[in-house]
Design a protein around this motif. Structure first.
Motif, PDB file in Angstrom:
ATOM      1  N   LEU A  20      59.054 124.504 -35.009  1.00  0.00           N
ATOM      2  CA  LEU A  20      59.947 123.585 -35.698  1.00  0.00           C
ATOM      3  C   LEU A  20      59.470 122.155 -35.464  1.00  0.00           C
ATOM      4  N   LYS A  21      59.909 121.247 -36.311  1.00  0.00           N
ATOM      5  CA  LYS A  21      59.562 119.832 -36.172  1.00  0.00           C
ATOM      6  C   LYS A  21      60.816 119.044 -35.865  1.00  0.00           C
ATOM      7  N   LEU A  22      60.667 118.006 -35.063  1.00  0.00           N
ATOM      8  CA  LEU A  22      61.793 117.128 -34.749  1.00  0.00           C
ATOM      9  C   LEU A  22      62.007 116.183 -35.923  1.00  0.00           C
ATOM     10  N   GLU A  23      63.156 116.303 -36.559  1.00  0.00           N
ATOM     11  CA  GLU A  23      63.485 115.428 -37.680  1.00  0.00           C
ATOM     12  C   GLU A  23      64.068 114.110 -37.172  1.00  0.00           C
ATOM     13  N   GLY A  24      64.793 114.170 -36.046  1.00  0.00           N
ATOM     14  CA  GLY A  24      65.363 112.951 -35.492  1.00  0.00           C
ATOM     15  C   GLY A  24      66.347 113.253 -34.378  1.00  0.00           C
ATOM     16  N   ARG A  25      66.630 112.206 -33.598  1.00  0.00           N
ATOM     17  CA  ARG A  25      67.614 112.287 -32.517  1.00  0.00           C
ATOM     18  C   ARG A  25      68.595 111.149 -32.706  1.00  0.00           C
ATOM     19  N   ALA A  26      69.855 111.394 -32.306  1.00  0.00           N
ATOM     20  CA  ALA A  26      70.878 110.355 -32.468  1.00  0.00           C
ATOM     21  C   ALA A  26      72.054 110.627 -31.545  1.00  0.00           C
ATOM     22  N   MET A  27      72.782 109.582 -31.251  1.00  0.00           N
ATOM     23  CA  MET A  27      74.070 109.693 -30.564  1.00  0.00           C
ATOM     24  C   MET A  27      75.147 109.752 -31.638  1.00  0.00           C
ATOM     25  N   ILE A  28      76.044 110.700 -31.506  1.00  0.00           N
ATOM     26  CA  ILE A  28      77.150 110.850 -32.444  1.00  0.00           C
ATOM     27  C   ILE A  28      78.431 110.631 -31.650  1.00  0.00           C
ATOM     28  N   GLU A  29      79.159 109.595 -32.009  1.00  0.00           N
ATOM     29  CA  GLU A  29      80.397 109.297 -31.298  1.00  0.00           C
ATOM     30  C   GLU A  29      81.302 108.463 -32.188  1.00  0.00           C
ATOM     31  N   GLY A  30      82.511 108.334 -31.759  1.00  0.00           N
ATOM     32  CA  GLY A  30      83.466 107.543 -32.512  1.00  0.00           C
ATOM     33  C   GLY A  30      84.568 108.407 -33.096  1.00  0.00           C
ATOM     34  N   GLU A  31      85.565 107.718 -33.606  1.00  0.00           N
ATOM     35  CA  GLU A  31      86.764 108.377 -34.113  1.00  0.00           C
ATOM     36  C   GLU A  31      86.437 109.338 -35.254  1.00  0.00           C
ATOM     37  N   TRP A  32      85.527 108.966 -36.131  1.00  0.00           N
ATOM     38  CA  TRP A  32      85.172 109.824 -37.279  1.00  0.00           C
ATOM     39  C   TRP A  32      84.584 111.154 -36.821  1.00  0.00           C
ATOM     40  N   ALA A  33      83.763 111.108 -35.766  1.00  0.00           N
ATOM     41  CA  ALA A  33      83.120 112.336 -35.271  1.00  0.00           C
ATOM     42  C   ALA A  33      84.168 113.307 -34.731  1.00  0.00           C
ATOM     43  N   GLY A  34      85.157 112.793 -34.046  1.00  0.00           N
ATOM     44  CA  GLY A  34      86.223 113.626 -33.519  1.00  0.00           C
ATOM     45  C   GLY A  34      87.043 114.286 -34.612  1.00  0.00           C
ATOM     46  N   ARG A  35      87.169 113.610 -35.744  1.00  0.00           N
ATOM     47  CA  ARG A  35      87.910 114.194 -36.873  1.00  0.00           C
ATOM     48  C   ARG A  35      87.147 115.370 -37.474  1.00  0.00           C
ATOM     49  N   VAL A  36      85.834 115.368 -37.377  1.00  0.00           N
ATOM     50  CA  VAL A  36      85.030 116.470 -37.908  1.00  0.00           C
ATOM     51  C   VAL A  36      85.125 117.693 -36.998  1.00  0.00           C
ATOM     52  N   THR A  37      85.022 117.474 -35.695  1.00  0.00           N
ATOM     53  CA  THR A  37      84.938 118.583 -34.739  1.00  0.00           C
ATOM     54  C   THR A  37      86.269 118.944 -34.095  1.00  0.00           C
ATOM     55  N   GLY A  38      87.238 118.062 -34.165  1.00  0.00           N
ATOM     56  CA  GLY A  38      88.510 118.304 -33.499  1.00  0.00           C
ATOM     57  C   GLY A  38      88.486 117.891 -32.030  1.00  0.00           C
ATOM     58  N   LEU A  39      87.410 117.236 -31.608  1.00  0.00           N
ATOM     59  CA  LEU A  39      87.295 116.767 -30.220  1.00  0.00           C
ATOM     60  C   LEU A  39      87.456 115.246 -30.198  1.00  0.00           C
ATOM     61  N   GLU A  40      88.553 114.778 -29.627  1.00  0.00           N
ATOM     62  CA  GLU A  40      88.764 113.332 -29.546  1.00  0.00           C
ATOM     63  C   GLU A  40      87.814 112.723 -28.533  1.00  0.00           C
ATOM     64  N   ASN A  41      87.482 111.451 -28.744  1.00  0.00           N
ATOM     65  CA  ASN A  41      86.594 110.710 -27.830  1.00  0.00           C
ATOM     66  C   ASN A  41      85.275 111.437 -27.609  1.00  0.00           C
ATOM     67  N   GLN A  42      84.763 112.010 -28.649  1.00  0.00           N
ATOM     68  CA  GLN A  42      83.516 112.777 -28.579  1.00  0.00           C
ATOM     69  C   GLN A  42      82.312 111.850 -28.456  1.00  0.00           C
ATOM     70  N   ALA A  43      81.396 112.226 -27.587  1.00  0.00           N
ATOM     71  CA  ALA A  43      80.084 111.587 -27.496  1.00  0.00           C
ATOM     72  C   ALA A  43      79.078 112.706 -27.294  1.00  0.00           C
ATOM     73  N   VAL A  44      78.169 112.845 -28.256  1.00  0.00           N
ATOM     74  CA  VAL A  44      77.207 113.943 -28.215  1.00  0.00           C
ATOM     75  C   VAL A  44      75.855 113.424 -28.685  1.00  0.00           C
ATOM     76  N   GLU A  45      74.819 113.796 -27.966  1.00  0.00           N
ATOM     77  CA  GLU A  45      73.461 113.471 -28.381  1.00  0.00           C
ATOM     78  C   GLU A  45      72.925 114.686 -29.128  1.00  0.00           C
ATOM     79  N   ILE A  46      72.386 114.458 -30.325  1.00  0.00           N
ATOM     80  CA  ILE A  46      71.864 115.572 -31.105  1.00  0.00           C
ATOM     81  C   ILE A  46      70.389 115.375 -31.418  1.00  0.00           C
ATOM     82  N   ALA A  47      69.731 116.487 -31.627  1.00  0.00           N
ATOM     83  CA  ALA A  47      68.362 116.498 -32.143  1.00  0.00           C
ATOM     84  C   ALA A  47      68.361 117.449 -33.322  1.00  0.00           C
ATOM     85  N   MET A  48      67.879 116.987 -34.462  1.00  0.00           N
ATOM     86  CA  MET A  48      67.771 117.832 -35.643  1.00  0.00           C
ATOM     87  C   MET A  48      66.341 118.340 -35.730  1.00  0.00           C
ATOM     88  N   MET A  49      66.223 119.663 -35.756  1.00  0.00           N
ATOM     89  CA  MET A  49      64.931 120.323 -35.863  1.00  0.00           C
ATOM     90  C   MET A  49      64.842 120.925 -37.260  1.00  0.00           C
TER      91      MET A  49
END
Length: 137
Positions: A20-49
């Motif tokens: 697989l190839k690394l498409e990108g890495r990012a920090m995902i956080e904030g009120e909008w992110a919690g509305r997507v996952t149902g986790l309030e105060n979410q902070a998650v580092e992601i890597a898209m492969m």
């Protein structure tokens, strides 16, 4: 497909070796992110492969807040829920040799399914269950 891991660097390295190839890495956080996952105060580092054919993506996530609360990594293949992902490879033996260097462990053995495939399950970084299959010609 999304996989939650403790070490994003180790998981990225493993999946790069798988092809697989690394498409990108990012920090995902904030009120909008919690509305997507149902986790309030979410902070998650992601890597898209991205898969070699460019048609599929794998999201690797390392949760900073809230911490991961359950661990399904050692569940057997017949456990309920999403537990594994399978990849097509050109040469299963070569792929296994490369992945062993990243800590992969064969679950049981490589088997042949008719004249169609050679396949197996392996445990990757942090015990993640991965299937690999080589199509026979």
């Amino acid at each position: 497909m999304g996989i939650v891991v403790e070490s994003l660097d180790n998981a990225v390295s493993f999946f790069l070796e798988l092809g697989l190839k690394l498409e990108g890495r990012a920090m995902i956080e904030g009120e909008w992110a919690g509305r997507v996952t149902g986790l309030e105060n979410q902070a998650v580092e992601i890597a898209m492969m991205i898969t070699p054919d460019g048609h599929s993506r794998l999201e690797l996530s390392r949760f900073i807040n809230p911490k991961a609360i359950e661990d399904h990594r050692t569940a057997p293949v017949n456990a309920l829920g999403y537990l594994r992902v399978m990849f097509a490879v050109a040469n299963i033996d070569d792929t296994l040799e490369r992945l062993y260097k990243h800590g992969a462990q064969l679950v049981d053995e490589v088997v042949r399914y008719k004249d169609a495939y050679r396949l197996c399950y392996i445990r990757g970084p942090e015990g993640i269950l991965i299937g690999i299959a080589e199509q026979l010609k």
